[in-house]
Scaffold this motif. Structure first.
Motif, short mmCIF file in Angstrom:
data_model
loop_
_atom_site.label_atom_id
_atom_site.label_comp_id
_atom_site.label_asym_id
_atom_site.label_seq_id
_atom_site.Cartn_x
_atom_site.Cartn_y
_atom_site.Cartn_z
N CYS A 13 0.85 -1.19 0.00
CA CYS A 13 0.00 0.00 0.00
C CYS A 13 0.89 1.24 0.00
N VAL A 14 0.70 2.12 -1.00
CA VAL A 14 1.54 3.31 -1.15
C VAL A 14 0.94 4.51 -0.44
N GLY A 15 -0.38 4.63 -0.46
CA GLY A 15 -1.04 5.77 0.17
C GLY A 15 -2.53 5.74 -0.10
N SER A 16 -3.23 6.73 0.43
CA SER A 16 -4.69 6.80 0.24
C SER A 16 -5.16 8.24 0.39
N GLY A 17 -6.39 8.47 -0.01
CA GLY A 17 -6.98 9.80 0.12
C GLY A 17 -8.45 9.74 -0.27
N GLU A 18 -9.13 10.89 -0.19
CA GLU A 18 -10.55 10.91 -0.55
C GLU A 18 -11.02 12.32 -0.86
N ASP A 19 -12.16 12.38 -1.57
CA ASP A 19 -12.91 13.62 -1.70
C ASP A 19 -14.36 13.28 -1.37
N THR A 20 -15.30 14.12 -1.76
CA THR A 20 -16.69 13.88 -1.36
C THR A 20 -17.28 12.65 -2.02
N ILE A 21 -16.77 12.28 -3.21
CA ILE A 21 -17.35 11.16 -3.96
C ILE A 21 -16.51 9.89 -3.81
N TRP A 22 -15.20 10.04 -3.84
CA TRP A 22 -14.32 8.89 -3.95
C TRP A 22 -13.40 8.73 -2.74
N THR A 23 -13.05 7.48 -2.46
CA THR A 23 -11.87 7.17 -1.67
C THR A 23 -10.91 6.45 -2.60
N TRP A 24 -9.65 6.79 -2.55
CA TRP A 24 -8.68 6.08 -3.40
C TRP A 24 -7.57 5.45 -2.56
N ILE A 25 -7.10 4.30 -3.03
CA ILE A 25 -6.01 3.60 -2.38
C ILE A 25 -4.96 3.32 -3.45
N ALA A 26 -3.77 3.86 -3.26
CA ALA A 26 -2.67 3.66 -4.21
C ALA A 26 -1.83 2.46 -3.77
N MET A 27 -1.55 1.58 -4.72
CA MET A 27 -0.86 0.34 -4.40
C MET A 27 0.21 0.02 -5.43
N GLU A 28 1.09 -0.87 -5.04
CA GLU A 28 2.05 -1.45 -5.97
C GLU A 28 1.30 -2.12 -7.12
N LEU A 29 1.79 -1.95 -8.34
CA LEU A 29 1.17 -2.57 -9.51
C LEU A 29 1.70 -3.99 -9.69
N ALA A 30 0.78 -4.94 -9.83
CA ALA A 30 1.17 -6.33 -10.13
C ALA A 30 1.41 -6.43 -11.63
N GLU A 31 2.65 -6.24 -12.05
CA GLU A 31 2.97 -6.14 -13.47
C GLU A 31 2.78 -7.46 -14.23
N GLY A 32 2.67 -8.56 -13.50
CA GLY A 32 2.53 -9.85 -14.17
C GLY A 32 1.09 -10.29 -14.37
N GLY A 33 0.13 -9.52 -13.84
CA GLY A 33 -1.28 -9.88 -14.00
C GLY A 33 -1.74 -10.95 -13.03
#
Length: 571
Positions: free
Chosen positions: A87-107
């Motif tokens: 988990c890299v970070g997170s945040g939100e506004d009135t509509i959304w919550t977002w969670i930033a994560m490491e990308l699984a490049e292999g699918g």
């Protein structure tokens, strides 16, 4: 699983994000969509960002603000481990919550495993070892995953396992004290029996007596190991309604089931220990790690626990993907139907499976739709091999001299790559998805010689795709007929629809159904025109939105076999 957030693709994403979005949708959950992003003023690192539509999740769904907050807190608390999505970070506004994560490049790992076949023992051992490493790390932090299943097992660019999705994670130990969990959650084929069989006198989603979530994780890991080895789950659900589970319990793990007969005794010994019905006697992580099969040497496993031979592993896995065109696509498969219509509903908190009892035999939500419908198809398209750079799939090439034989009339014979010019053969032979259509799959040297990473051989995008020289207007009716034969009804469409699809150069058929395990399976069958190695063809992609990747692979295989005569094959 709940439907995709209504209007979620239309509602503006949060402003002032600390990164730029660089892709369309690459994944979807009950209340979320996932996109790729990178730093505002740089091209790397590329990360994955999960956007949760709060209004849909809280008001129309079953997610609560507390659960969402807990997911972020627990995922962040885990820190870094080589087999867990960071988990890299997170945040939100009135509509959304977002969670930033490491990308699984292999699918997806299980997108690359053949349904009803599984992988070899060494590959299964390699990935099981990494899964146990991830779960051991989580448990050392007092956190249980509670939703270990193929859908949540991803890969790095080098082919190492990455455990993902902590929406159902729970704290089972705090300040050294064990805490029981009461929430009923998980997916029926992978859930532990103590969760299913517990009394629920007050609420259907809460047990009167709690369970140890770390112990139930062990059960789920055992089922995942079984699936790695044979390409199928041992049972639909851990209740006496499942004939396979009933026999397993009554014989004390010495079942006569044909899938178990395929396994060597030392693996069966480990599985029986992990799949003890009584949680108190179930193997612990220490007992798993000291089991003779677990401790055996593995050519793919480095001393640090990472992939020691990414190219070799990818090559071996790709060669195991095979579609048998001689099979009957409509034949029922093991575990396809349940004897009891009153199927348990354990996947609904906080996410409801579309395989609710009322929907098991009602797969009628499938409908053809153009990309400009109210809920547009907004998934990222994988790269195309052998296409003209910069030319739209639907645009003709100036001075195009390609053969149009297949485009203007029905096929009279199965199309083989050898029927096309050598330049086309050279380009398309580098497409890894073509290898699955040969009778004796082998990986072309052109794929492995220049490969440097796992995903150079086995790409991160799904291989649930095929090429056909048939025109879109001829191909769509064949696909729709195949879906009907498989029990997936598609409303009738008119000549006007086909004419519009021909003008657009693309069409999308939405698939929403219950899979063989009566769990939700949703996605799109997308048909697009393209120029491949100088030849005009259609690319047909099966894009899974949600559900078990092995079940989606099984669905893809059945449709392909149904329309086999129009699928481009090597040779």
């Amino acid at each position: 699983m709940a439907p995709a957030p209504p209007g979620s693709q239309i509602a503006p994403l949060p402003l002032n994000l600390p990164f730029r979005i660089i892709s369309k949708t690459i994944g979807q959950g009950a209340y979320a969509s996932i996109r790729k992003a990178c730093p505002l003023h740089a091209t790397n690192p590329v990360i994955a960002v999960k956007f949760i539509n709060k209004e849909h999740a809280f008001k129309q769904g079953r997610l609560t603000p507390k659960q969402l907050k807990l997911e972020i807190v627990l995922h962040s608390h885990l820190g870094k481990h080589q087999n867990i999505i960071h988990c890299v970070g997170s945040g939100e506004d009135t509509i959304w919550t977002w969670i930033a994560m490491e990308l699984a490049e292999g699918g997806d790992l299980f997108d690359k495993i053949e349904a009803d076949e599984g992988v070899g023992e060494d590959i299964a051992h390699f990935y099981f070892t990494q899964l146990v490493s991830a779960v051991s790390f989580m448990h050392s932090k007092g956190i249980a995953h509670r939703d270990i299943k193929p859908e949540n097992v991803l890969l790095s660019g080098q082919g190492d396992l990455k455990l993902a999705d902590f929406g159902l994670a729970a704290l089972f130990k705090k300040d050294g004290n064990l805490r029981l969990c009461n929430t009923v959650c998980g997916s029926p084929p992978y859930i532990a029996p103590e969760i299913v069989s517990g009394r629920r006198s007050k609420r259907a989603d809460m047990l009167d007596t709690g369970y140890l979530a770390n112990v139930s994780d062990i059960w789920s890991c055992g089922v995942v190991l079984f699936v790695l080895l044979v390409g199928n789950t041992p049972w639909d659900e851990p209740t006496m309604r499942s004939e396979e589970y009933k026999e397993y319990v009554e014989t004390n793990g010495r079942t006569t089931d044909e899938l178990w007969q395929k396994l060597p005794p030392e693996i069966v010994s480990l599985l029986r220990g992990m799949l003890k019905v009584n949680p108190a006697s179930r193997f612990t992580l220490d007992e798993i790690r000291t089991h003779p099969w677990f401790t055996k040497s593995n050519p793919y496993l480095s001393p640090s626990g990472t992939n020691a031979n990414p190219i070799g592993l990818a090559t071996q896995m790709l060669s195991q993907l095979r579609i048998d065109f001689s099979q009957d696509p409509t034949a029922s498969q093991r575990g396809g139907q349940s004897q009891d219509p009153d199927v348990m509903d354990v996947d609904f908190f906080p996410r409801r499976s579309n395989a609710h009892p009322a929907n098991v035999n009602m797969i009628s939500s499938t409908q053809p739709e153009t990309p400009v419908a109210e809920t547009p198809f907004d998934w990222e398209r994988p790269p195309r091999l052998g296409t003209h750079d910069g030319i739209s799939a639907s645009q003709p090439v100036a001075g195009d001299t390609h053969r149009a034989t297949y485009q203007s009339q029905p096929l009279t014979q199965t199309p083989f790559l050898s029927q096309f010019p050598s330049s086309t053969q050279d380009l398309l032979s580098q497409d890894p998805s073509l290898t699955q259509f040969t009778s004796n799959p082998s990986v072309p040297l052109t794929l492995t010689q220049a490969a440097r990473k796992f995903h150079d051989v086995l790409p991160n995008y799904s291989l649930a795709r095929f090429l056909s020289p048939l025109s879109l207007s001829l191909l769509i009716p064949l696909l729709v007929e195949a879906l009907h034969k498989l029990g997936v009804p598609v409303p009738p469409f008119s000549e006007e629809h086909i004419e519009q699809w021909e003008r657009d150069g693309e069409a999308s058929v939405r698939v929403k159904m219950a899979d063989g395990r009566r769990q939700g399976l949703n996605g799109h069958v997308v048909v697009e025109k393209g120029i491949f190695g100088g030849e005009r063809m259609c690319e047909v992609r099966f894009v899974k939105a949600s559900g078990d990747p092995l079940e989606w692979r099984r669905f893809f295989k059945r449709v392909v076999v149904s329309v086999g005569d129009v699928v481009l094959r090597p040779g």
